[in-house]
Design a protein around this motif. Structure first.
Motif, PDB file in Angstrom:
ATOM      1  N   PHE A 199       6.963  19.797  -0.544  1.00 13.83           N
ATOM      2  CA  PHE A 199       8.020  21.012  -0.596  1.00 13.83           C
ATOM      3  C   PHE A 199       8.219  21.388  -2.088  1.00 13.83           C
ATOM      4  O   PHE A 199       8.310  22.663  -2.176  1.00 13.83           O
ATOM      5  N   GLY A 200       8.021  20.591  -3.200  1.00 12.12           N
ATOM      6  CA  GLY A 200       8.327  21.039  -4.293  1.00 12.12           C
ATOM      7  C   GLY A 200       7.133  21.569  -5.121  1.00 12.12           C
ATOM      8  O   GLY A 200       7.185  21.834  -6.100  1.00 12.12           O
ATOM      9  N   GLY A 201       6.136  21.708  -4.245  1.00 13.44           N
ATOM     10  CA  GLY A 201       4.885  22.229  -5.058  1.00 13.44           C
ATOM     11  C   GLY A 201       4.339  20.996  -5.907  1.00 13.44           C
ATOM     12  O   GLY A 201       3.768  21.538  -7.012  1.00 13.44           O
ATOM     13  N   LEU A 202       4.320  19.784  -5.658  1.00 15.56           N
ATOM     14  CA  LEU A 202       3.979  18.625  -6.408  1.00 15.56           C
ATOM     15  C   LEU A 202       4.246  18.740  -7.847  1.00 15.56           C
ATOM     16  O   LEU A 202       3.561  18.933  -8.785  1.00 15.56           O
ATOM     17  N   GLY A 203       5.481  19.032  -8.191  1.00 13.35           N
ATOM     18  CA  GLY A 203       6.093  19.176  -9.602  1.00 13.35           C
ATOM     19  C   GLY A 203       6.241  20.444 -10.283  1.00 13.35           C
ATOM     20  O   GLY A 203       6.977  20.688 -11.010  1.00 13.35           O
ATOM     21  N   GLY A 204       5.907  21.486  -9.075  1.00 15.23           N
ATOM     22  CA  GLY A 204       6.230  22.849  -9.340  1.00 15.23           C
ATOM     23  C   GLY A 204       7.427  23.339  -9.500  1.00 15.23           C
ATOM     24  O   GLY A 204       8.013  24.524 -10.088  1.00 15.23           O
ATOM     25  N   ARG A 252       0.871  -1.252   0.076  1.00 16.75           N
ATOM     26  CA  ARG A 252       0.062  -0.047   0.065  1.00 16.75           C
ATOM     27  C   ARG A 252       0.926   1.221  -0.009  1.00 16.75           C
ATOM     28  O   ARG A 252       0.588   2.193  -0.615  1.00 16.75           O
ATOM     29  N   GLN A 253       1.958   1.071   0.740  1.00 11.51           N
ATOM     30  CA  GLN A 253       2.816   2.127   0.871  1.00 11.51           C
ATOM     31  C   GLN A 253       3.714   2.474  -0.640  1.00 11.51           C
ATOM     32  O   GLN A 253       3.649   3.608  -1.093  1.00 11.51           O
ATOM     33  N   CYS A 254       4.263   1.438  -0.869  1.00 16.52           N
ATOM     34  CA  CYS A 254       4.991   1.393  -2.049  1.00 16.52           C
ATOM     35  C   CYS A 254       4.268   1.972  -3.396  1.00 16.52           C
ATOM     36  O   CYS A 254       4.884   2.585  -4.102  1.00 16.52           O
ATOM     37  N   PHE A 255       2.954   1.658  -3.462  1.00 17.41           N
ATOM     38  CA  PHE A 255       2.269   2.081  -4.659  1.00 17.41           C
ATOM     39  C   PHE A 255       0.985   3.263  -4.420  1.00 17.41           C
ATOM     40  O   PHE A 255       0.244   3.242  -5.309  1.00 17.41           O
ATOM     41  N   ALA A 256       1.561   3.722  -3.502  1.00 20.90           N
ATOM     42  CA  ALA A 256       0.434   4.995  -3.181  1.00 20.90           C
ATOM     43  C   ALA A 256       0.558   5.862  -4.161  1.00 20.90           C
ATOM     44  O   ALA A 256       1.923   6.241  -4.613  1.00 20.90           O
ATOM     45  N   GLY A 257      -0.563   6.489  -4.731  1.00 16.93           N
ATOM     46  CA  GLY A 257      -0.404   7.646  -5.856  1.00 16.93           C
ATOM     47  C   GLY A 257       0.003   8.916  -5.046  1.00 16.93           C
ATOM     48  O   GLY A 257       0.172   9.225  -3.567  1.00 16.93           O
ATOM     49  N   ARG A 258       0.345  10.061  -5.663  1.00 18.92           N
ATOM     50  CA  ARG A 258       0.652  11.317  -5.431  1.00 18.92           C
ATOM     51  C   ARG A 258      -0.382  11.846  -4.335  1.00 18.92           C
ATOM     52  O   ARG A 258      -0.177  12.668  -3.336  1.00 18.92           O
ATOM     53  N   PHE A 259      -1.435  11.673  -4.604  1.00 13.50           N
ATOM     54  CA  PHE A 259      -2.674  12.155  -3.714  1.00 13.50           C
ATOM     55  C   PHE A 259      -3.348  11.215  -3.098  1.00 13.50           C
ATOM     56  O   PHE A 259      -4.406  11.351  -2.391  1.00 13.50           O
ATOM     57  N   ASP A 260      -2.799  10.025  -2.844  1.00  7.18           N
ATOM     58  CA  ASP A 260      -3.421   8.833  -1.802  1.00  7.18           C
ATOM     59  C   ASP A 260      -2.920   9.196  -0.249  1.00  7.18           C
ATOM     60  O   ASP A 260      -1.762   9.470   0.032  1.00  7.18           O
ATOM     61  N   GLY A 261      -4.072   9.004   0.299  1.00  6.76           N
ATOM     62  CA  GLY A 261      -3.714   9.342   1.719  1.00  6.76           C
ATOM     63  C   GLY A 261      -2.952   8.181   2.454  1.00  6.76           C
ATOM     64  O   GLY A 261      -2.584   8.372   3.767  1.00  6.76           O
ATOM     65  N   ALA A 262      -2.599   7.289   1.755  1.00  3.12           N
ATOM     66  CA  ALA A 262      -1.667   6.439   2.241  1.00  3.12           C
ATOM     67  C   ALA A 262      -0.206   6.707   2.624  1.00  3.12           C
ATOM     68  O   ALA A 262       0.271   6.189   3.550  1.00  3.12           O
ATOM     69  N   HIS A 263       0.020   7.580   1.897  1.00  5.41           N
ATOM     70  CA  HIS A 263       1.539   8.092   2.021  1.00  5.41           C
ATOM     71  C   HIS A 263       1.596   9.353   1.517  1.00  5.41           C
ATOM     72  O   HIS A 263       1.155  10.104   0.614  1.00  5.41           O
ATOM     73  N   PHE A 280       5.949  21.520   7.866  1.00  2.00           N
ATOM     74  CA  PHE A 280       4.915  21.742   6.739  1.00  2.00           C
ATOM     75  C   PHE A 280       3.635  21.812   7.212  1.00  2.00           C
ATOM     76  O   PHE A 280       2.860  22.382   6.795  1.00  2.00           O
ATOM     77  N   ILE A 281       3.382  20.572   8.074  1.00  2.00           N
ATOM     78  CA  ILE A 281       2.123  20.390   8.566  1.00  2.00           C
ATOM     79  C   ILE A 281       1.155  21.937   9.286  1.00  2.00           C
ATOM     80  O   ILE A 281      -0.055  22.149   9.128  1.00  2.00           O
ATOM     81  N   ALA A 282       2.218  22.407  10.133  1.00  2.00           N
ATOM     82  CA  ALA A 282       1.601  23.527  10.872  1.00  2.00           C
ATOM     83  C   ALA A 282       1.583  24.661   9.826  1.00  2.00           C
ATOM     84  O   ALA A 282       0.635  25.515  10.135  1.00  2.00           O
ATOM     85  N   PHE A 283       2.391  24.724   9.047  1.00  2.00           N
ATOM     86  CA  PHE A 283       2.267  25.936   8.034  1.00  2.00           C
ATOM     87  C   PHE A 283       0.966  25.718   7.080  1.00  2.00           C
ATOM     88  O   PHE A 283      -0.024  26.723   7.230  1.00  2.00           O
ATOM     89  N   ILE A 284       0.675  24.693   6.617  1.00  2.00           N
ATOM     90  CA  ILE A 284      -0.566  24.398   5.833  1.00  2.00           C
ATOM     91  C   ILE A 284      -1.679  24.623   6.573  1.00  2.00           C
ATOM     92  O   ILE A 284      -2.800  24.841   6.000  1.00  2.00           O
ATOM     93  N   LYS A 285      -1.899  24.118   7.732  1.00  2.00           N
ATOM     94  CA  LYS A 285      -2.906  24.092   8.654  1.00  2.00           C
ATOM     95  C   LYS A 285      -3.022  25.500   9.636  1.00  2.00           C
ATOM     96  O   LYS A 285      -3.982  25.788  10.296  1.00  2.00           O
ATOM     97  N   SER A 286      -1.842  26.449   9.383  1.00  2.00           N
ATOM     98  CA  SER A 286      -1.938  27.713  10.087  1.00  2.00           C
ATOM     99  C   SER A 286      -2.189  27.503  11.494  1.00  2.00           C
ATOM    100  O   SER A 286      -3.153  28.258  12.129  1.00  2.00           O
ATOM    101  N   ASP A 287      -1.512  26.707  11.957  1.00  2.00           N
ATOM    102  CA  ASP A 287      -1.566  26.086  13.570  1.00  2.00           C
ATOM    103  C   ASP A 287      -0.066  26.161  14.117  1.00  2.00           C
ATOM    104  O   ASP A 287       0.308  24.867  13.983  1.00  2.00           O
ATOM    105  N   GLU A 288       0.356  27.118  14.814  1.00  2.00           N
ATOM    106  CA  GLU A 288       1.567  26.840  15.535  1.00  2.00           C
ATOM    107  C   GLU A 288       1.638  25.681  16.582  1.00  2.00           C
ATOM    108  O   GLU A 288       2.994  24.908  16.403  1.00  2.00           O
TER     109      GLU A 288
END
Length: 263
Positions: free
Chosen positions: A122-127, A104-115, A183-191
């Motif tokens: 950090f790279g903006g999903l390819g950006g 499940r981990q090894c073949f999780a997609g980019r937007f899969d909640g497994a991984h 990362f998670i504190a920044f995107i959730k705006s929660d120190e």
């Protein structure tokens, strides 16, 4: 949170000195950091595995136990390297084993909640073009490569210096975790999502004699800031919880009084 260290055989090393393609690598060590929230705060566990010739099947069985199907695995470039190596080598050495969590981990997609691959995030999903974990850590004042580097693992393995490899993979998984907290504190705006677990992680590292080599993670700038700020955040959270409970008690009392009134 997990990370692996790998080696390649002499015959698998490109003659031009370039980094060997991932199918040529085999894991020799893996580290898994778990952070579990309880009513008493965060509880951490750090498990490190070594894979020796002849013991590969047992290694992948233990990896499976560390990555059950109900967790979200977090890595740095796991989709591009760690998961690719783990999957191909597990296919080779453990074809008959039930490794549903690892698969499940090894073949999780980019937007899969497994991984969650932090290199992707950090790279903006390819950006942006990919960068190494060390670049993110330097930008955030997180320790990285304090004892050795990935390029030394092959020589350390040949020399039988397995403890040095264990220490190194543990450092990388701690660095990945600190990057995740930012990362998670920044995107959730929660120190609090950065400050509270990092403060407790720092205290945990200092309380465990076997983690002395990880002290830089307890002493780095983000950890010092978290430990200084955490008491105020805990006090604010306790006050908010007390106010919520008081409001709930008032509402229940008002409801009970209304139910008891004949009118």
């Amino acid at each position: 949170m997990y990370d692996i260290e790998t080696v390649v055989g002499e015959a698998d090393t490109p003659v031009d000195g370039s980094f060997p393609p991932w199918p040529r690598h085999r894991p020799v060590s893996a580290a898994f950091l778990r952070a579990r929230w309880t009513t008493a705060g965060y509880v951490f566990s750090l498990n490190t595995l070594m894979s020796v010739p002849g013991g590969e099947a047992a290694f992948y069985q233990e990896v499976e136990r560390q990555l059950p199907s109900n967790v979200t695995g977090i890595s740095f470039n796991g989709r591009g390297f760690d998961n690719r190596v783990l999957s191909i080598q597990a296919m080779k050495h453990s074809p008959g084993l039930s490794l549903a969590g690892l698969a499940r981990q090894c073949f999780a997609g980019r937007f899969d909640g497994a991984h969650c691959d932090l290199a992707d995030q950090f790279g903006g999903l390819g950006g942006a073009r990919p960068v190494a974990l060390a670049e993110i850590c330097h930008a955030l004042d997180v320790p990285i490569k304090t004892s050795t580097s990935g390029g030394d693992v092959g020589a350390l393995w040949i020399a039988g210096q397995h403890q040095a490899i264990r220490d190194y993979v543990r450092e990388d998984v701690l660095a990945t975790y600190l990057c995740w907290l930012h990362f998670i504190a920044f995107i959730k705006s929660d120190e609090a999502l950065l400050t509270l677990p990092l403060a407790q992680l720092s205290a945990w590292i200092e309380s465990e004699p076997g983690l002395a080599h990880l002290k830089p993670f307890a002493d780095c700038r983000p950890a010092r800031a978290a430990r200084a700020r955490a008491p105020a955040l805990r006090a604010a959270a306790a006050l908010k919880d007390a106010e919520r409970r008081a409001a709930q008690d008032r509402d229940e009392a008002a409801f009970a009084a209304g139910a008891a009134s004949p009118f």
